[in-house]
Design a protein around this motif. Structure first.
Motif, mmCIF file in Angstrom:
data_model
loop_
_atom_site.group_PDB
_atom_site.id
_atom_site.type_symbol
_atom_site.label_atom_id
_atom_site.label_comp_id
_atom_site.label_asym_id
_atom_site.label_seq_id
_atom_site.Cartn_x
_atom_site.Cartn_y
_atom_site.Cartn_z
ATOM 1 N N THR A 116 0.764 -1.211 -0.023
ATOM 2 C CA THR A 116 0.058 0.151 0.041
ATOM 3 C C THR A 116 0.966 1.176 -0.003
ATOM 4 O OG1 THR A 116 -1.894 -1.080 1.167
ATOM 5 C CG2 THR A 116 -1.743 1.146 1.347
ATOM 6 N N LEU A 117 1.882 1.358 0.791
ATOM 7 C CA LEU A 117 2.960 2.385 0.759
ATOM 8 C C LEU A 117 3.461 2.545 -0.565
ATOM 9 C CD1 LEU A 117 4.586 1.641 4.180
ATOM 10 C CD2 LEU A 117 3.123 3.497 3.706
ATOM 11 N N GLU A 118 3.772 1.506 -1.296
ATOM 12 C CA GLU A 118 4.064 1.522 -2.760
ATOM 13 C C GLU A 118 3.282 2.206 -3.634
ATOM 14 O OE1 GLU A 118 7.363 -1.117 -5.335
ATOM 15 O OE2 GLU A 118 5.456 -2.120 -4.123
ATOM 16 N N GLN A 119 1.740 1.664 -3.259
ATOM 17 C CA GLN A 119 0.733 2.373 -4.184
ATOM 18 C C GLN A 119 0.702 3.767 -4.078
ATOM 19 O OE1 GLN A 119 -2.067 -0.761 -3.440
ATOM 20 N NE2 GLN A 119 -1.522 -1.810 -5.289
ATOM 21 N N GLU A 120 1.004 4.302 -2.795
ATOM 22 C CA GLU A 120 0.782 5.697 -2.441
ATOM 23 C C GLU A 120 2.071 6.363 -2.785
ATOM 24 O OE1 GLU A 120 -2.087 7.237 -0.879
ATOM 25 O OE2 GLU A 120 -2.977 5.412 -1.813
ATOM 26 N N SER A 121 3.106 5.857 -3.658
ATOM 27 C CA SER A 121 4.058 6.595 -3.741
ATOM 28 C C SER A 121 4.978 7.025 -2.857
ATOM 29 C CB SER A 121 3.959 7.640 -4.928
ATOM 30 O OG SER A 121 3.195 7.265 -6.137
ATOM 31 N N ILE A 122 5.212 6.250 -1.702
ATOM 32 C CA ILE A 122 5.887 6.626 -0.472
ATOM 33 C C ILE A 122 7.099 5.861 -0.481
ATOM 34 C CG2 ILE A 122 5.588 6.524 2.147
ATOM 35 C CD1 ILE A 122 2.870 6.894 2.008
ATOM 36 N N SER A 180 9.293 2.555 -2.431
ATOM 37 C CA SER A 180 9.163 1.221 -3.679
ATOM 38 C C SER A 180 9.929 -0.018 -3.021
ATOM 39 C CB SER A 180 9.803 1.448 -4.856
ATOM 40 O OG SER A 180 11.282 1.715 -4.860
ATOM 41 N N PHE A 181 9.179 -1.095 -3.274
ATOM 42 C CA PHE A 181 9.832 -2.655 -2.774
ATOM 43 C C PHE A 181 10.279 -3.533 -3.819
ATOM 44 C CE2 PHE A 181 8.803 -6.785 -0.520
ATOM 45 C CZ PHE A 181 10.334 -6.811 0.064
ATOM 46 N N ASN A 182 11.449 -3.713 -4.184
ATOM 47 C CA ASN A 182 11.838 -4.447 -5.237
ATOM 48 C C ASN A 182 12.484 -5.831 -4.689
ATOM 49 O OD1 ASN A 182 12.846 -5.376 -7.506
ATOM 50 N ND2 ASN A 182 13.838 -3.750 -8.227
ATOM 51 N N GLU A 183 11.596 -6.817 -4.843
ATOM 52 C CA GLU A 183 11.647 -8.070 -4.117
ATOM 53 C C GLU A 183 12.659 -8.765 -4.922
ATOM 54 O OE1 GLU A 183 9.345 -11.643 -2.362
ATOM 55 O OE2 GLU A 183 8.294 -10.426 -3.359
ATOM 56 N N ILE A 203 14.443 -1.747 -0.279
ATOM 57 C CA ILE A 203 13.296 -0.679 -0.124
ATOM 58 C C ILE A 203 14.065 0.381 -0.526
ATOM 59 C CG2 ILE A 203 12.379 0.491 1.601
ATOM 60 C CD1 ILE A 203 10.845 -1.790 1.653
ATOM 61 N N THR A 204 13.245 1.151 -1.287
ATOM 62 C CA THR A 204 13.781 2.682 -1.949
ATOM 63 C C THR A 204 12.731 3.663 -1.327
ATOM 64 O OG1 THR A 204 15.039 1.775 -3.574
ATOM 65 C CG2 THR A 204 14.510 4.259 -3.647
ATOM 66 N N LEU A 205 13.177 4.691 -0.370
ATOM 67 C CA LEU A 205 12.216 5.753 0.039
ATOM 68 C C LEU A 205 12.107 6.808 -1.300
ATOM 69 C CD1 LEU A 205 12.995 6.676 3.721
ATOM 70 C CD2 LEU A 205 11.618 4.826 2.725
ATOM 71 N N LEU A 206 10.780 7.021 -1.563
ATOM 72 C CA LEU A 206 10.487 8.228 -2.233
ATOM 73 C C LEU A 206 10.236 9.360 -1.915
ATOM 74 C CD1 LEU A 206 8.102 5.812 -4.655
ATOM 75 C CD2 LEU A 206 10.625 6.183 -5.027
ATOM 76 N N LEU A 207 9.827 9.549 -0.609
ATOM 77 C CA LEU A 207 9.662 10.812 0.110
ATOM 78 C C LEU A 207 10.508 10.592 1.408
ATOM 79 C CD1 LEU A 207 5.796 10.937 0.089
ATOM 80 C CD2 LEU A 207 7.425 12.204 -1.407
ATOM 81 N N ASN A 208 10.927 11.715 1.905
ATOM 82 C CA ASN A 208 11.553 11.901 3.372
ATOM 83 C C ASN A 208 10.692 11.147 4.303
ATOM 84 O OD1 ASN A 208 14.007 13.285 2.662
ATOM 85 N ND2 ASN A 208 13.052 15.007 2.740
ATOM 86 N N ARG A 209 11.180 10.577 5.257
ATOM 87 C CA ARG A 209 10.306 9.869 6.617
ATOM 88 C C ARG A 209 9.642 10.996 6.946
ATOM 89 N NH1 ARG A 209 12.180 6.884 12.041
ATOM 90 N NH2 ARG A 209 10.164 6.881 13.038
ATOM 91 N N MET A 210 8.130 10.758 7.118
ATOM 92 C CA MET A 210 7.137 11.687 7.667
ATOM 93 C C MET A 210 6.954 11.443 9.117
ATOM 94 S SD MET A 210 3.789 11.034 5.242
ATOM 95 C CE MET A 210 4.135 9.144 4.637
ATOM 96 N N TYR A 211 6.641 12.680 9.850
ATOM 97 C CA TYR A 211 6.724 12.630 11.243
ATOM 98 C C TYR A 211 5.516 11.704 11.545
ATOM 99 C CZ TYR A 211 10.287 16.129 11.473
ATOM 100 O OH TYR A 211 11.471 16.633 11.717
#
Length: 633
Positions: free
Chosen positions: A399-405, A407-410, A498-506
């Motif tokens: 879900t976090l991947e679908q929300e563009s937060i 990406s998880f490359n298995e 795991i690649t973060l597409l956004l900075n870590r949210m508070y």
């Protein structure tokens, strides 16, 4: 050359398959095109031929690295120059590839969708003479499809830079709703065209069996249907267990899943393609881009999540046009479990938030940082460390991947890289004093151009063959050269990333689009219902059922699926009808009798035929069936 001449010259075919030529002509007329071609329908020719017939380079967008590599290698084997850019490549490698795309005599540039928005790519884009944008697996752009990938939504932005370039969207399986969504999301022009090849596979026999022992049924199938086979499973453990079972029963089998190393996967795949292995037992990580025409049977050992996946995977059987079989094994418990999957696949917002916070803590990422950083990631270790249910964690990450937060490359593979750290003079001096390294140094210099200037991608197996040494010895010497400061050697990686597409949210600002999340859940429920209806259907032709799901009303009864065969067997001749009627009349003329007992008395006549006669006699008021299930005149 004409398109016909190109087809003959590079692919060896005299004629196009149905619709291929129509699609190619529409593309050459600069129209946007959606092409729905079933698995094995020759999708790649639809963009490769018109690209070869036009000046410039074709931009091909594909989500799977393995598929990109296979297609690029296939083109090179045909003498067609092609390039590729995907995750795992260094900045210098990407830049050199883009320079080649602009200045070299290349016809194809394959790109994974997340690469499209990088500043480096956009910097080179105007200078590329792009003749066509081909979007493979285009159903990935639709949130309502079965394999939504947010990175695909960014493809349409390319049209701002190259508005006159036509787009060809290709997919093997998309419902009418998903087809409409593809055209909308890719900003198709009013002159666009759609082509849908028939879903009819007259040589492919579909069947579904509700069995108490899947193992026995699988052995029966594989012993009766000789030739190459695929057995699909849902878990990695199952692939090995079933492969071992088949071997114990003297069936030449092997297993395959995404958890194996890149080398292991390649070896197993090649062995099966070359018929050294007869049966490959695998997860759905296997099969994309593999064109093996002589697969005689595809068995689904467990129920797939949706008809889209089932149709694609089953369609890998019988591409040579010979009789083949697609068999689905199931039990009632599986169907119950599938109906319960919705709440597992789509966790609550609170569950997703907890997984996100635990994940950021696991990767030790401070709040407000981390964007575009990649990390090795083992979901089993993560779930255990934070006491997370592994399924909840998996689907929350999706879900976090679908929300563009993130990406998880298995299935991640980054090859080894190497660059010399010293000058050529220093290297010559080192060789004189350390002659034991001379062979490997010369092998590197002869195999990889520019290895003094930037990190080159190297392949230890190729290097080992070139200088006739064992791979283990090569790796050992390269590590020694690294320790001695002669080279900078980074060994290959094939761990999930795991690649973060956004900075870590508070924590207090964590947010996902809940409406979209719930709509995706609703679409999942619709797909599950369609899959269960397909399995429970025991009357209608299975080919027609699949075609109807994909909005293809043209398909006629196949005559070879389990339902068609059973319906043929239920045809009652006039003589049979009269004989069964006479027997029923004789039995019930003097007494009322239970239906179950009547059917036993009439054995070995098929109970389906008996029911047909009973239904007719009841409709004609020639017999009575009571509420208790007794039958009398």
């Amino acid at each position: 050359m004409t398109t016909q001449e190109i087809l003959k010259e590079y692919w060896g075919y005299d004629v196009f398959r149905p619709l291929q030529e129509d699609i190619i002509n529409a593309v050459l007329d600069k129209k946007d095109v959606l092409a729905l071609l079933p698995t094995g329908g020759g999708k790649s020719i639809c963009f490769q031929v018109p690209a070869m017939a036009s000046n410039g380079i074709c931009l091909v967008i594909s989500p799977l690295i393995a598929l990109i590599k296979d297609q690029v290698q296939n083109l090179k084997n045909k003498g067609i120059p092609a390039l590729s850019i995907y995750s795992g490549m260094s900045f210098i490698e990407v830049k050199k590839t883009l320079q080649n795309a602009v200045h070299g005599n290349y016809k194809f540039l394959y790109v994974s969708p997340e690469r499209l928005e990088t500043n480096l790519f956009l910097e080179f884009l105007p200078a590329m003479h792009i003749n066509l944008i081909a979007v493979d697996e285009s159903h990935c752009i639709s949130q309502w499809g079965y394999d939504f990938r947010p990175s695909y939504l960014r493809i349409a932005a390319l049209r701002e830079y190259i508005p006159s370039v036509p787009v060809l969207a290709l997919t093997a399986s998309a419902t009418k709703e998903v087809q409409d969504d593809i055209c909308e999301k890719l900003l198709f022009k009013k002159t666009s065209e759609r082509f849908q090849q028939s879903f009819d596979r007259p040589n492919l026999s579909y069947s579904a069996f509700n069995v108490s022992s899947k193992q026995n049924k699988l052995l029966e199938i594989l012993n009766n249907v000789k030739g190459s086979a695929i057995v699909y499973c849902k878990s990695r453990k199952h692939t090995k267990d079933i492969s071992d079972l088949l071997k114990l029963n003297k069936i030449n089998a092997d297993f395959y899943h995404a958890g194996l190393s890149n080398d292991e996967r390649n070896i197993k795949q090649e062995s099966w393609i070359n018929n050294q292995t007869t049966v490959i037992v695998c997860t759905n990580a296997f099969g994309m881009g593999i064109d093996k025409p002589d697969v005689r049977v595809v068995v689904h050992y467990e129920v797939p999540d949706c008809l889209e996946n089932y149709y694609q995977e089953a369609g890998r059987a019988g591409r040579d046009g010979k009789r083949s079989y697609a068999v689905l094994l199931y039990n009632d418990r599986e169907l119950d479990d599938l109906q319960k999957q919705s709440n597992i696949r789509y966790p609550s917002q609170e569950e997703i938030k907890k997984v996100y916070i635990d994940l950021m803590n696991h990767l030790q990422i401070p709040a407000g940082s981390g964007a575009y950083s990649s990390y090795d990631f083992d979901i089993a270790i993560f779930s255990s460390a934070f006491k997370q249910n592994i399924l909840t964690a998996t689907y929350a990450i999706k879900t976090l991947e679908q929300e563009s937060i993130l990406s998880f490359n298995e299935v991640f593979f980054k090859p080894s890289t190497l660059v010399f750290n010293c000058s050529k003079e220093t290297l010559n001096d080192f060789e004189i004093h350390n002659p034991q390294y001379s062979a490997i140094i010369k092998g590197l210099l002869r195999s990889y151009e520019g290895i003094f200037d930037y990190p080159a991608t190297i392949y230890e197996n190729q290097l080992a063959r070139f200088i006739q040494r064992k791979r283990e010895d090569i790796e050992k010497e390269l590590l020694q050269l690294k320790y001695l400061g002669i080279v900078d050697y980074v060994q290959q990686k094939d761990k999930p990333q795991i690649t973060l597409l956004l900075n870590r949210m508070y924590a207090d600002s964590f947010l996902i689009n809940l409406d979209n999340h719930l709509l995706r859940k609703k679409q999942f429920d619709i797909r599950v219902k369609a899959m269960i209806n397909y399995i429970n259907n025991t009357i209608n032709c299975r080919s027609k059922e699949i075609a109807h799901y994909f909005n293809d009303p043209s398909v006629k009864k196949c005559g070879i699926c389990d339902n068609c065969i059973n319906q043929k067997e239920l045809v009652i001749t006039k003589e049979e009808f009269e004989q069964i009627t006479e027997k029923i009349t004789n039995i019930i003329s003097t007494q009322s009798i239970a239906l179950k007992t009547l059917i036993q008395h009439l054995a070995p006549t098929k109970k389906e035929k008996i029911w047909k006669v009973i239904d007719f006699l009841q409709s004609e008021n020639k017999l009575i069936i009571t509420k208790e299930g007794n039958i009398s005149i």
